[in-house]
Structure formats: C-alpha cells, structure tokens
Design a protein around this motif. Structure first.
Motif, PDB file in Angstrom:
ATOM      1  N   THR A 140       0.830  -1.213   0.000  1.00 58.30           N
ATOM      2  CA  THR A 140       0.000   0.000   0.000  1.00 58.30           C
ATOM      3  C   THR A 140       0.858   1.254   0.000  1.00 58.30           C
ATOM      4  N   MET A 141       1.905   1.275   0.836  1.00 59.43           N
ATOM      5  CA  MET A 141       2.812   2.424   0.872  1.00 59.43           C
ATOM      6  C   MET A 141       3.501   2.619  -0.474  1.00 59.43           C
ATOM      7  N   GLN A 144       1.103   4.253  -2.985  1.00 60.58           N
ATOM      8  CA  GLN A 144       0.932   5.676  -2.707  1.00 60.58           C
ATOM      9  C   GLN A 144       2.162   6.472  -3.124  1.00 60.58           C
ATOM     10  N   ASN A 145       3.353   5.897  -2.961  1.00 58.97           N
ATOM     11  CA  ASN A 145       4.579   6.585  -3.389  1.00 58.97           C
ATOM     12  C   ASN A 145       4.616   6.790  -4.904  1.00 58.97           C
ATOM     13  N   ASN A 147       1.905   7.355  -6.640  1.00 61.15           N
ATOM     14  CA  ASN A 147       0.661   8.078  -6.964  1.00 61.15           C
ATOM     15  C   ASN A 147      -0.401   7.159  -7.562  1.00 61.15           C
ATOM     16  N   SER A 149      -3.563   4.256  -6.324  1.00 61.50           N
ATOM     17  CA  SER A 149      -4.495   4.084  -5.209  1.00 61.50           C
ATOM     18  C   SER A 149      -4.735   2.602  -4.935  1.00 61.50           C
ATOM     19  N   LYS A 185      -6.599   2.666  -9.609  1.00 58.69           N
ATOM     20  CA  LYS A 185      -6.793   1.781  -8.471  1.00 58.69           C
ATOM     21  C   LYS A 185      -6.227   0.398  -8.782  1.00 58.69           C
TER      22      LYS A 185
END
Length: 283
Positions: A140-141, A144-145, A147, A149, A185
């Motif tokens: 998940t991290m 997000q890094n 960009n 979802s 996503k």
C-alpha cells in the motif's frame, strides 16, 4: 610676507562661512532638497506606481480555466497559465493555485500566474508488489509513493499471512513496469494465513515413510511423534494413531501439523522431529 598668505586664506574662508551670503546659499540648497523630496515621494512615485489605484485579486481557485481567465481580465489583470499538475480529487481543467494570492492588492495590469489541473493524468510505471514476502502494508505504501491508489483487497487461503500474491488492474493481472494512468486503483490478492483446506488424510496403517509422502503431497507438515515400544515386531514402524483424526467431510488448512503415534521403539537418531514418550501398552 611669504608666510602670511595661508593665514589670509583661512581668514577669508571663515568670514564667508559667517556671512549672510553663505546662509542664504545654504537655505536655498535645503529648500531645493525639500522640493525634490516632495516631488519624488508625493508626486513621481505615486504616479509611477499608481498609488491608491490598487486592485483586489479575485479568488479564481477551482474555477474552470476559461472562466478564471475572463474573471481576471474583467478585474483589470493579466492572467497567465504558468503550470499544470494532476490532482485526482479535482475536476480536470480547474484552477488549483494562483499568485498573487486571492484578495491581494496589486496595481492594474498585474500578471496573475495560474496553475491548472491537467485534463489527462500522467502515465506512471506499475511497481513490483509481488516481491518475496511483501506485506499488504508495504504494498500500500509503495502504491501511494507512485501516486496510485489501493483498491479492493481479496483474501485467499494460503500459508503466508498478509502477503501480496497478485496485483490486478481493471480486473486483470498487471506486470511490473506496465505504464498506467496516475491515480489508478490497484486491487490486491492477499494471503489470509489459513492455507487451502484439504481432507484430513488417514495415515493409520501406513509406514513412517509412507506417512511423510502423503503429508508432503497434501502440503501438510509432520507434527509430534510418539512411539509404542510394546507392540509386536511385525507392526513396528506403522502409524496406529494420529491427531487430528480423519472423519467424513473433515478438512484441515494446508501447512498445518499432524501428530503421529507409531508402533515400535523410538529410533536412536531422529533429527528435526519432536519425540513424545508413550507409556507401555498405551494405544
């Protein structure tokens, strides 16, 4: 007489500094300086900067691009599209930032720089989320890094716990490095730690080696082993009991342990297994 000339010059200068003519000259210079100060600071600079004619910069944030341009031009300012970035949570083509800030006072015709939300998201490479033992937290991290979802998380039976097994984009497996729109996503298939359930094998009557082969084929593990040295020699080495015991419709998660009870004395060497003594006659 030759040494008298300098003294005469000093005397003449002193007489000039205390004369009426000197004071009139000094007064004229002071008056001229005052007039120059008034002219510069109260006439020239206000006229140059249009003091008192400042305009308030309207707030055009989150306005459509053309609407913002029209509003600023009607306010007597010069709009300039200076930059564009992508923000997923805002509509495409709206104003994200402006400078000078809203309600700042500026002179007419001042340029107002605008940052617009891009109409199309930039493309970014898909990161590798199925590296050995990558947890759902680190996946998940990583998304997000980049960009991206995190989307739906589907947990499936597997021996591992909270480890990402597969990454999906629009319902299909996606390979690392594939370029996709920023903000997309990504669905994750994650191990739930339980393993797939398989029927409990019946190991009673099998030899130790046969039991090991059956457990390996079912992706189960050997647990504790206990021995009954009082059994007849013709059955030594056979499994006579197990935990858990097999039953109609009973199943167990892959990776779980099955304990065995074996006829015969305990081997002299038994590396890597747990030995549990059984009293004579116990069955």
């Amino acid at each position: 007489m030759a040494g008298f000339a300098p003294d005469c010059a000093i005397f003449i200068m002193l007489r000039y500094f205390i004369s009426r003519e000197f004071f009139l000259t000094l007064l004229a210079l002071v008056g001229l300086g005052g007039l120059l100060y008034v002219a510069v600071f109260f006439w020239f600079l206000p006229a140059y900067t249009r003091h008192g004619e400042g305009l308030l910069v309207p707030d055009v944030s989150e306005m459509a691009e053309q609407t913002a341009l029209d509003v600023l031009e009607e306010a007597g300012l010069r709009p300039l599209i200076a930059d564009s970035i992508y923000m997923e949570d805002l509509p495409p083509g709206v104003i994200i930032k402006q400078y000078p800030l809203p309600y700042s006072r500026v002179k007419p015709k001042r340029t107002v720089s605008l940052t617009v939300n891009k109409r199309e998201p930039p493309m970014v490479p898909m990161p590798n989320l199925t590296e050995p033992s990558m947890s759902i937290y680190h996946a998940t991290m990583k998304l997000q890094n980049w960009n991206l979802s995190p989307g739906k998380v589907t947990r499936v039976p597997d021996i591992a716990q909270d480890i990402v097994l597969e990454a999906l984009y629009e319902g299909k497996k996606i390979e690392p490095g594939t370029r996709i729109p920023q903000g997309s996503k990504i669905d994750l298939v994650v191990a739930n730690g339980s393993g797939y359930r398989v029927p409990i094998p019946d190991l009673r009557g099998a030899t130790y080696e046969e039991a090991l082969a059956i457990l390996e084929a079912a992706n189960l593990q050997l647990g504790a082993i206990s021995f009954d040295p009082s059994a007849p020699e013709d059955v030594h080495g056979q499994v006579f009991d197990q935990r858990p015991r097999p039953g109609l419709g009973d199943s167990i998660s892959q990776g779980q342990y099955i304990d065995l009870r074996i006829y015969g004395p305990e081997p002299t060497t038994n590396e890597g297994i747990i030995i549990e003594e059984v009293e004579d006659g116990g069955r």
